[in-house]
Design a protein around this motif. Structure first.
Motif, PDB file in Angstrom:
ATOM      1  N   VAL A  68       0.838  -1.202   0.000  1.00 12.85           N
ATOM      2  CA  VAL A  68       0.000   0.000   0.000  1.00 12.85           C
ATOM      3  C   VAL A  68       0.873   1.252   0.000  1.00 12.85           C
ATOM      4  N   TRP A  69       1.869   1.262   0.879  1.00 11.16           N
ATOM      5  CA  TRP A  69       2.752   2.429   0.986  1.00 11.16           C
ATOM      6  C   TRP A  69       3.511   2.653  -0.310  1.00 11.16           C
ATOM      7  N   LEU A 122      -1.688   5.612 -13.628  1.00  9.86           N
ATOM      8  CA  LEU A 122      -3.068   5.221 -13.346  1.00  9.86           C
ATOM      9  C   LEU A 122      -4.009   6.409 -13.486  1.00  9.86           C
ATOM     10  N   LEU A 123      -3.603   7.573 -12.980  1.00  7.67           N
ATOM     11  CA  LEU A 123      -4.435   8.767 -13.074  1.00  7.67           C
ATOM     12  C   LEU A 123      -4.672   9.165 -14.529  1.00  7.67           C
ATOM     13  N   SER A 124      -3.638   9.058 -15.360  1.00 10.46           N
ATOM     14  CA  SER A 124      -3.789   9.409 -16.779  1.00 10.46           C
ATOM     15  C   SER A 124      -4.833   8.539 -17.457  1.00 10.46           C
ATOM     16  N   GLY A 130      -4.020  -0.266  -2.385  1.00 10.35           N
ATOM     17  CA  GLY A 130      -3.647   1.133  -2.601  1.00 10.35           C
ATOM     18  C   GLY A 130      -4.293   1.701  -3.847  1.00 10.35           C
ATOM     19  N   GLN A 131      -4.340   0.894  -4.914  1.00 10.05           N
ATOM     20  CA  GLN A 131      -4.983   1.334  -6.159  1.00 10.05           C
ATOM     21  C   GLN A 131      -6.482   1.542  -5.962  1.00 10.05           C
ATOM     22  N   ALA A 135     -11.393   4.731  -5.616  1.00 10.79           N
ATOM     23  CA  ALA A 135     -12.602   5.018  -4.837  1.00 10.79           C
ATOM     24  C   ALA A 135     -12.712   6.499  -4.491  1.00 10.79           C
ATOM     25  N   ALA A 136     -11.573   7.153  -4.278  1.00 13.07           N
ATOM     26  CA  ALA A 136     -11.605   8.581  -3.963  1.00 13.07           C
ATOM     27  C   ALA A 136     -11.830   9.428  -5.210  1.00 13.07           C
TER      28      ALA A 136
END
Length: 377
Positions: free
Chosen positions: A186-187, A199-201, A325-326, A331-332
Motif C-alpha cells: 500500500v505504501w 493510473l491517473l492518466s 492502494g490502487q 474510490a476517492a
C-alpha cells in the motif's frame, strides 16, 4: 456551487500529483539481523546518496562520490548509523558496534554496507528495535528489516509512523509477515508517483466519451465504472505477472531500462488524453505498460530479499497491498470525477491541463532515467 468545488478539488489533485517528485525508487535502507544466544550480528545497507544528504560525503562538491571520499567518512557514517538504530532485549540495551565497511550495488545505485554486532545481557527472546534513520529529513524513507534465527526469518518495515517495533526471535507469525508486506505494498503505490500518474492518466477520461473530436460527459455512472474496472483489472493482471516472475528470478530487465520505460508509459498515457489514439483501447494500454510497472514493483522486493520460508505468502501480501492502494485511489477519484464530468472546467483544466503537466513531468523523468542525469529530483 457544488460542481465548482468538486472540479476545483479534482484539479488540485491533478496538479499536486504532477508536481516535480523523485524520479527514482523511493529511499529505503536494508537491515538484516541474525540473533543467536546473547549476540546479534547484522548488515545494514544504506544508499550513499542518502548518507551524502544526511552527513555530507562529497568533499570536493563535484556531485560524484569516490571510494576515497566514502572511506574518509567511515567514522562519521558509523557514528550516524549508531545514533539512528537502538537495540534492546528484556528492557536492557544491546550496545551496537560497526565492525566493518563495504560497498555494494542495488537496483537504484551504490550503497554503503555496514557490518554490525550487538551484545545483549541475556539470551535474546524478543528484540526491541528503535529505528530513526533519515526520518528527520526524508519523511518517505523506509527501513526494511529481515530478522533471522534458526533458519526462520521475520520481516518488518519501519516508517516515521512506526519507528519502534518488538519482534519475536522464534515462532514469528507468518500472518504478521503477510500483514507487513500488505502494508508495504500500500505504501509503495501511494508514494510511487510514476505509478500513480500512469493510473491517473488512464482514469481521467473514464467519466468522458470522445465524440466529434471532443470529450463529453459519460451518460451513466455504470458505463464509467465498467471502464475503470477494465483498466484497473488489466493493469493489475499485467503487473502481477511480471512482479511474480521478476521476484522469483525467472525474468529480469536492467533497472535503468525499466525506469525509463515506465516514465515513457506515463507520458504516452497522458498524451492519449490530449490527442486520443487509443480511447477505446485504454485497457489494452494498461495491460501492456502494466507489464513494465511490474518490474518496477519487483525492484523493492528483490533488494529486500524475501524470506524463502514464506516466499509466496510475502509476495502475495505485497501484491495485495498494491491493489488495495490502487482501489483507494480509484474510490476517492471516480465519484467526484463523475459528478464534475459535464463541466468545461473538468474537461479543460483537469483533463487537458492535468494531462499536459503529467506529460512534462514524465518527459523530465524520461531524460533523467535514460541519460542518468538529475534535473528536478
Amino acid at each position: 456551487m457544488m460542481r465548482s468545488l468538486l472540479t476545483a478539488y479534482l484539479c488540485a489533485c491533478a496538479l499536486s500529483m504532477a508536481l516535480p517528485a523523485s524520479a527514482h525508487k523511493p529511499s529505503d535502507s536494508y537491515l538484516t539481523l541474525s540473533a543467536a544466544g546473547q549476540q546479534v550480528d547484522g548488515q545494514w545497507d544504506i544508499a550513499l546518496r542518502d548518507l551524502d544528504m544526511a552527513i555530507g560525503l562529497d568533499s570536493d562538491g563535484n556531485g560524484e562520490l569516490t571510494w576515497d571520499e566514502v572511506r574518509l567518512r567511515h567514522d562519521a557514517i558509523a557514528a550516524y548509523a549508531r545514533s539512528r538504530l537502538k537495540l534492546s532485549s528484556g528492557g536492557a540495551a544491546c550496545p551496537l558496534q560497526v565492525t566493518g565497511h563495504l560497498l555494494d550495488d542495488h537496483t537504484d545505485g551504490a550503497y554503503a554496507v555496514l557490518r554490525l554486532r550487538a551484545a545483549c545481557a541475556a539470551d535474546v527472546a524478543t528484540l526491541d528495535i528503535d529505528y530513526a534513520l533519515l526520518f528527520d529529513i526524508d519523511p518517505q524513507h523506509k527501513g526494511l528489516l529481515k530478522l533471522q534465527h534458526a533458519g526462520q526469518a521475520t520481516t518488518a518495515i519501519f516508517t516515521p509512523d512506526a519507528p519502534r517495533q518488538q519482534l519475536q526471535i522464534a515462532g514469528a507469525s507468518k500472518w504478521r509477515q503477510f500483514a507487513d508486506y500488505v502494508r508495504h505494498g500500500v505504501w509503495h503505490i501511494w508514494i510511487g508517483f510514476d505509478h500513480i500518474l500512469f493510473l491517473l492518466s488512464l482514469l481521467l477520461p473514464a467519466v468522458l466519451v470522445y465524440r466529434d473530436r471532443a470529450w463529453a460527459g459519460a451518460t451513466t455512472f455504470r458505463a464509467a465504472a465498467i471502464d475503470v474496472v477494465k483498466i484497473v483489472t488489466a493493469f493489475t493482471l499485467a503487473h502481477s505477472i511480471t512482479l511474480t516472475l521478476a521476484t522469483l528470478g525467472m525474468l529480469s530487465l536492467p533497472s535503468r531500462l525499466v525506469e525509463a520505460a515506465i516514465a515513457a508509459s506515463v507520458a504516452l498515457a497522458a498524451l492519449n488524453n490530449l490527442w486520443p489514439m487509443f480511447q477505446r483501447q485504454r485497457a489494452l494500454m494498461a495491460f501492456c505498460f502494466g507489464l513494465l510497472h511490474g518490474f518496477g514493483f519487483a525492484g523493492v522486493l528483490i533488494d529486500l530479499g524475501l524470506p524463502q520460508a514464506a516466499l509466496m505468502l510475502s509476495l502475495v501480501g505485497f501484491n495485495v497491498g498494491v491493489e488495495l492502494g490502487q482501489v483507494a485511489i480509484v474510490a476517492a477519484f471516480l465519484p467526484l470525477a463523475f459528478l464534475a464530468r459535464h463541466t468545461s472546467f473538468y474537461r479543460k483544466a483537469v483533463v487537458a491541463g492535468g494531462s499536459s503537466l503529467i506529460v512534462l513531468v514524465a518527459l523530465v523523468w524520461l531524460a533523467e532515467r535514460g541519460l542518468d542525469v538529475q534535473l528536478i529530483s
